[in-house]
Design a protein around this motif. Structure first.
Motif, short mmCIF file in Angstrom:
data_model
loop_
_atom_site.label_atom_id
_atom_site.label_comp_id
_atom_site.label_asym_id
_atom_site.label_seq_id
_atom_site.Cartn_x
_atom_site.Cartn_y
_atom_site.Cartn_z
N PRO A 221 0.81 -1.23 0.00
CA PRO A 221 0.00 0.00 0.00
C PRO A 221 0.84 1.27 0.00
CG PRO A 221 -0.10 -1.10 2.13
CD PRO A 221 0.57 -2.05 1.21
N ILE A 222 1.98 1.27 0.71
CA ILE A 222 2.80 2.49 0.74
C ILE A 222 3.43 2.75 -0.62
CG2 ILE A 222 4.79 3.58 1.82
CD1 ILE A 222 4.19 2.05 4.35
N ALA A 223 3.95 1.71 -1.28
CA ALA A 223 4.56 1.89 -2.60
C ALA A 223 3.53 2.35 -3.62
CB ALA A 223 5.22 0.58 -3.05
N ARG A 224 2.35 1.77 -3.58
CA ARG A 224 1.31 2.17 -4.53
C ARG A 224 0.89 3.61 -4.32
NH1 ARG A 224 -2.91 -2.94 -4.94
NH2 ARG A 224 -1.59 -4.33 -6.17
N GLY A 270 -0.26 5.83 8.34
CA GLY A 270 -1.01 5.67 9.58
C GLY A 270 -1.96 4.49 9.53
N MET A 271 -2.64 4.32 8.39
CA MET A 271 -3.54 3.18 8.26
C MET A 271 -2.76 1.87 8.29
SD MET A 271 -5.99 4.68 5.24
CE MET A 271 -6.83 3.12 5.07
N VAL A 272 -1.61 1.85 7.62
CA VAL A 272 -0.81 0.63 7.58
C VAL A 272 -0.30 0.28 8.98
CG1 VAL A 272 1.40 -0.31 6.78
CG2 VAL A 272 -0.15 0.80 5.16
N LEU A 322 -2.62 7.41 17.27
CA LEU A 322 -1.99 7.40 15.95
C LEU A 322 -2.62 8.45 15.05
CD1 LEU A 322 -0.02 6.01 14.00
CD2 LEU A 322 -1.85 4.41 13.44
N ASN A 323 -3.92 8.60 15.10
CA ASN A 323 -4.57 9.63 14.30
C ASN A 323 -4.17 11.03 14.74
OD1 ASN A 323 -6.74 8.61 12.24
ND2 ASN A 323 -6.88 7.23 13.98
N LEU A 324 -3.97 11.22 16.04
CA LEU A 324 -3.47 12.51 16.53
C LEU A 324 -2.08 12.79 15.97
CD1 LEU A 324 -4.53 12.56 20.29
CD2 LEU A 324 -5.41 13.99 18.44
#
Length: 341
Positions: A221-224, A270-272, A322-324
């Motif tokens: 997901p990060i590379a994409r 963050g999602m990962v 994490l969202n903060l």
């Protein structure tokens, strides 16, 4: 501008309170709906119905659900997550003891994924249609397709059993190493602070395979996202203007394009990270890693409610924090976010 950050944090925390309350309620109800009876499990197969009922009464499981829930919430208000029936220890203390192991593993996997995925995404975006671009797609597809437990078992079989390059998957340290004095709970950092190079080498060697397993899962997901975001930025007007002004390709790529492409990458990161915390449950079992994931699985098998509830609540709190952190990073990357806040 500085005062806007505490206000933003306060608003995010208030907005997260209903989610935390919902997690507490749903987790309590789901654990009670799971098959299995803790009283029967701890009484043993040879126990009489009277003995099982006595254990159920001592645990408070014969009380109505609203009464049990009120007692649970009252304990949470005091910072009491309950007591584990399998270990007899407070759940909060055991989670605090195991949490650094899980966070260290997750951070190592995420850092490894970033070191691979961001350069790979940038290279694929600057050379669309090339062999690098096709290679990035293959790596991304493989990372998404392979389950983490399968990747972990395969890595163990190849690098430990066949090649002998990796140590036995037996936790955070090998049998002959001594844990460093606890400062942060991260063995890599604590061993360096204690100047114990033997413990550092052992902790690093034990961390490589599980971090690689998590990292490969996060690369895709990060590379994409890096590739897609960089392609959008590289085709924008200000990049063409920067190139027409005679700026070097490196400065245009890294000082202008990459910085403007980082916002969606940070969101994905963050999602990962939250996904990796969940994937830790399987990876910790494969590598006998003493984190909160393996703690939750062992408690779930034993129908031990309190540790499972504490694990899920801890994950929810980590997700809010994490969202903060992502919101703060937004402000550091893009000043317009700070102005809007």
């Amino acid at each position: 501008m500085a005062s806007s950050v505490p206000r933003m944090v306060g608003r995010r925390l208030l907005a997260a309170l209903p989610s935390i309350v919902a997690v507490v309620v749903v987790t309590f109800l789901l654990t009670r709906a799971l098959p299995g009876d803790p009283a029967a499990f701890f009484a043993g197969p040879a126990a009489t119905p009277e003995a099982v009922e006595a254990i159920r009464h001592s645990l408070g499981l014969d009380r109505p659900l609203p009464v049990q829930f009120a007692s649970y919430v009252a304990g949470l208000a005091r910072g009491d997550f309950g007591t584990s029936l399998t270990t007899g220890q407070p759940v909060g203390a055991e989670i605090l003891q195991r949490l650094p192991a899980s966070v260290e593993l997750t951070l190592a996997g995420l850092v490894l994924a970033l070191l691979i995925a961001v350069p790979l995404g940038v290279a694929a975006a600057t050379r669309p249609g090339s062999w690098i671009d096709h290679g990035a797609r293959v790596v991304s597809t493989a990372g998404v397709s392979l389950p983490v437990f399968f990747t972990g078992l395969l890595a163990t079989y190849v690098f430990y059993y066949l090649l002998g390059w990796a140590p036995a998957p037996m936790g955070r340290l090998d049998l002959f190493a001594t844990a460093p004095p606890t400062v942060t709970g991260f063995y890599l950092i604590d061993s360096l602070l204690a100047r114990d190079l033997e413990a550092f080498r052992s902790a690093f060697a034990q961390l490589v395979l599980p971090a690689l397993t998590l990292g490969l899962f996060a690369v895709a997901p990060i590379a994409r996202m890096t590739r897609a975001s960089m392609l959008g930025v590289l085709s924008s007007d200000f990049i063409r203007t920067a190139r027409a002004s005679g700026l070097s390709s490196g400065k245009v790529l890294f000082a202008y394009a990459l910085r403007n492409a980082l916002l969606p990458v940070v969101t994905t990161m963050g999602m990962v990270f939250s996904f990796l915390l969940g994937a830790n449950v399987l990876v910790e079992k494969v590598f006998a890693w003493p984190g909160i994931g393996s703690y939750a699985i062992e408690s779930l098998i034993a129908s031990d409610y309190a540790p499972v509830q504490g694990f899920i609540l801890t994950m929810a709190i980590l997700y809010v924090l994490l969202n903060l952190l992502i919101d703060v990073l937004y402000g550091l990357i893009d000043p317009r976010v700070r102005i809007d806040a």
